[in-house]
Design a protein around this motif. Sequence first.
Motif, short mmCIF file in Angstrom:
data_model
loop_
_atom_site.label_atom_id
_atom_site.label_comp_id
_atom_site.label_asym_id
_atom_site.label_seq_id
_atom_site.Cartn_x
_atom_site.Cartn_y
_atom_site.Cartn_z
N GLN A 260 0.78 -1.32 0.12
CA GLN A 260 -0.05 0.01 0.11
C GLN A 260 0.85 1.37 -0.15
OE1 GLN A 260 -3.61 0.01 2.38
NE2 GLN A 260 -3.11 -2.15 2.96
N TRP A 261 0.29 2.33 -0.26
CA TRP A 261 0.88 3.59 -0.34
C TRP A 261 -0.10 4.86 -0.15
CZ3 TRP A 261 0.04 0.40 -4.83
CH2 TRP A 261 -0.76 0.97 -5.73
N GLY A 262 0.50 6.05 -0.24
CA GLY A 262 -0.14 7.19 -0.17
C GLY A 262 0.04 7.95 1.30
N PRO A 263 -0.13 9.30 1.04
CA PRO A 263 0.15 9.95 2.32
C PRO A 263 -0.99 10.12 3.29
CG PRO A 263 -0.34 11.49 0.51
CD PRO A 263 -0.27 10.30 0.01
N ALA A 264 -2.24 9.92 2.55
CA ALA A 264 -3.40 9.84 3.60
C ALA A 264 -3.49 8.86 4.72
CB ALA A 264 -4.49 10.15 2.90
N GLU A 265 -4.09 9.07 5.87
CA GLU A 265 -4.43 7.96 6.93
C GLU A 265 -5.61 7.28 6.47
OE1 GLU A 265 -3.51 8.51 11.05
OE2 GLU A 265 -5.71 8.46 11.27
N ILE A 266 -6.69 8.08 6.16
CA ILE A 266 -8.20 7.31 6.00
C ILE A 266 -8.27 6.28 4.70
CG2 ILE A 266 -9.08 9.28 4.73
CD1 ILE A 266 -10.84 7.12 7.11
N SER B 244 -6.44 5.61 0.35
CA SER B 244 -5.83 5.75 -0.94
C SER B 244 -6.50 5.65 -2.03
CB SER B 244 -4.42 5.13 -0.99
OG SER B 244 -3.82 5.52 -1.87
N PRO B 245 -6.87 6.68 -2.76
CA PRO B 245 -7.94 6.59 -4.07
C PRO B 245 -6.92 5.79 -5.13
CG PRO B 245 -8.29 8.71 -3.07
CD PRO B 245 -7.13 8.15 -2.16
N THR B 246 -5.51 6.12 -5.22
CA THR B 246 -4.80 5.70 -6.16
C THR B 246 -4.31 4.40 -6.27
OG1 THR B 246 -2.68 6.62 -5.38
CG2 THR B 246 -3.98 7.83 -6.93
N ASN B 247 -4.86 3.84 -5.21
CA ASN B 247 -4.54 2.18 -5.01
C ASN B 247 -5.77 1.56 -5.19
OD1 ASN B 247 -3.88 -0.30 -4.05
ND2 ASN B 247 -2.82 0.44 -2.34
N PRO B 248 -5.99 0.86 -6.16
CA PRO B 248 -6.97 0.18 -6.86
C PRO B 248 -7.01 -1.29 -6.17
CG PRO B 248 -5.52 -0.11 -8.55
CD PRO B 248 -4.90 0.81 -7.51
N PHE B 249 -6.07 -1.92 -5.71
CA PHE B 249 -5.99 -3.27 -5.21
C PHE B 249 -6.56 -3.32 -3.44
CE2 PHE B 249 -2.32 -2.41 -7.67
CZ PHE B 249 -2.51 -3.03 -9.11
N PHE B 250 -6.41 -2.19 -3.01
CA PHE B 250 -6.84 -2.36 -1.47
C PHE B 250 -8.13 -1.32 -1.29
CE2 PHE B 250 -2.98 -4.39 -1.52
CZ PHE B 250 -3.11 -5.32 -0.61
N HIS B 251 -9.04 -1.39 -0.53
CA HIS B 251 -10.40 -0.58 -0.35
C HIS B 251 -10.41 -0.14 1.32
CE1 HIS B 251 -11.49 -1.42 -4.55
NE2 HIS B 251 -11.16 -2.55 -4.37
N PHE B 252 -11.04 0.78 1.43
CA PHE B 252 -11.47 1.38 2.57
C PHE B 252 -12.45 0.42 3.22
CE2 PHE B 252 -14.50 3.43 5.45
CZ PHE B 252 -13.72 3.88 6.39
N LEU B 253 -12.11 0.17 4.58
CA LEU B 253 -12.89 -0.76 5.36
C LEU B 253 -13.13 0.07 6.78
CD1 LEU B 253 -11.10 -4.33 4.92
CD2 LEU B 253 -13.22 -3.49 3.95
N TYR C 286 -0.87 17.38 1.82
CA TYR C 286 -0.66 16.42 1.04
C TYR C 286 -2.13 15.99 0.25
CZ TYR C 286 -2.63 14.06 5.12
OH TYR C 286 -3.27 13.63 6.50
N ALA C 287 -2.12 15.18 -0.81
CA ALA C 287 -3.38 14.77 -1.56
C ALA C 287 -3.08 13.61 -2.15
CB ALA C 287 -3.75 15.93 -2.62
N ASP C 288 -4.22 12.79 -2.49
CA ASP C 288 -4.24 11.56 -3.17
C ASP C 288 -5.41 11.70 -3.89
OD1 ASP C 288 -4.32 9.09 -4.08
OD2 ASP C 288 -3.32 8.18 -2.18
N ILE C 289 -5.54 11.67 -5.34
CA ILE C 289 -6.34 11.88 -6.07
C ILE C 289 -6.43 10.97 -7.22
CG2 ILE C 289 -7.49 13.74 -7.51
CD1 ILE C 289 -5.62 15.73 -6.21
N LYS C 290 -7.76 10.27 -7.55
CA LYS C 290 -7.91 9.42 -8.63
C LYS C 290 -8.90 10.06 -9.72
CE LYS C 290 -10.88 5.90 -8.05
NZ LYS C 290 -11.26 4.63 -7.65
N HIS C 291 -8.72 9.62 -11.20
CA HIS C 291 -9.61 9.94 -12.00
C HIS C 291 -10.00 9.01 -12.80
CE1 HIS C 291 -8.18 14.27 -11.32
NE2 HIS C 291 -6.86 13.61 -11.38
N GLN C 292 -11.18 8.39 -12.64
CA GLN C 292 -11.67 7.17 -13.32
C GLN C 292 -12.69 7.32 -14.59
OE1 GLN C 292 -12.17 3.67 -10.60
NE2 GLN C 292 -14.43 3.78 -11.31
N LYS C 293 -12.62 6.60 -15.29
CA LYS C 293 -13.58 6.79 -16.76
C LYS C 293 -14.82 5.81 -16.28
CE LYS C 293 -14.07 6.01 -21.65
NZ LYS C 293 -13.43 5.70 -22.84
N GLY C 294 -15.97 6.43 -15.73
CA GLY C 294 -17.27 5.89 -15.78
C GLY C 294 -17.19 5.52 -14.09
#
Length: 416
Positions: A125-131, A133-142, A240-248
């Motif tokens: 996993q990666w990303g600066p945020a604690e809550i 990481s939108p740019t990580n498609p493999f792991f989801h918020f629980l 910091y920021a973690d941003i994802k742009h997704q088609k659909g």
Amino acid sequence: MFSTLLTCLLSTVSFAQLESRLDLYGSYSFRQWNQKSSFNSDNRQLQIPQDSFQLELRPDFQYSLSPDHFLILRSQHFLQNYTYDFKNPASQSSETLSESDLSDFYLSSQWNSQLQTGIGLQNYQWGPAEIYSPTNPFFHFLGDQRSFFFKEKGRILLRVNWSSADTAKYSVIGIYEPINNQTRYWTADKNFKPKSLIKIEYHFENPAHQLAFVGGTAENDTTMIGEYFTWSFQEGQSVYADIKHQKGRTNYVPQSNGFGSFDLVSSDGNEKIFTTAVTGYRWEGRVDFRQEFIFNESGFNDKEWLQAKSSVLVLSPQILTNARRFAKPGLEFLTQTYSYTSIRIPDLGPDNQSSVSFRWLSSLRYHSGVLQINVDHNLNDHTVITAESLHYQGSNNQEFRLAETQQTSLGFRYSF
């Protein structure tokens, strides 16, 4: 099974060195489901256990096959007892379960100063945020991911890390997830599809600064790009920021069903770009403080939120399907805007052996949120005891109080 596998590996690799660790977790939890919620008033929809006891053993093995090649194996072994309370009609039931599972099993190799690989079941996993990481498609918020007892099961990943040789300022990471990790898919009535991703990171001279760009194939073969950064404008403080742009959209959306209500259906075919972003501020001093804001464009807007709730409250031929999809709609966050505040205070007590943390996640559009309080104490070199409490606030039919009103846990970890 695990001991047999380890014996076989050691017998085939005569120079392997083994390091091991064993953690024993024990906990008791009390959960109060919301009897005033229209969604789960009798607890027969979600079947939330009122009392639960759990013992969990977590072995952790690392083989040094050579100075540059490591085999990691981590497993979980549970013994659990649950007691359920139901209404309409009133009844109680209990069950005892035992199970074992692999959480990590992968080979990590450092081929040279520039190239490293990881192959197998792993948590990356990666990303600066604690809550989240939108740019990580493999792991989801629980919802329970910040619990003392939580452990994320790894994904089956093929990972290659390459760093530039001269300045080591650039690194490129390629990740491919070919198959599921034998867990139920996080979206109801949908199946796993392979994902792939390329991540390019730039490393500044000041390690408190970071910048990365991400692109690849995410949920349901959708295309995504993203970026994240951290900038420390003063020692101990950063934005910091973690941003994802997704088609659909890849989640379910409400659609009129002709029965005066709505059904939750797939949102396939939407070509619009949807953005998910976490932005935040962190102060690291005597207290570790974070303030984060979440924007989730794929989430339900005001109209959709009312329609989605209607899909599980109004009788229709698809109400059971709607209930499954409402519980697992393919969204980390159901609506669109949230605030997350985190405060951790370490080194408390006469011997600086205790810590306390407060985490508050709330919807910015609806009066709904959850406050989590954790208290940990290092009893000795081997034992940590903990108390954990979650308080769900807001009106009974808003997001965070749809299911529960309170949860309290007491537990320990003993390390061998």
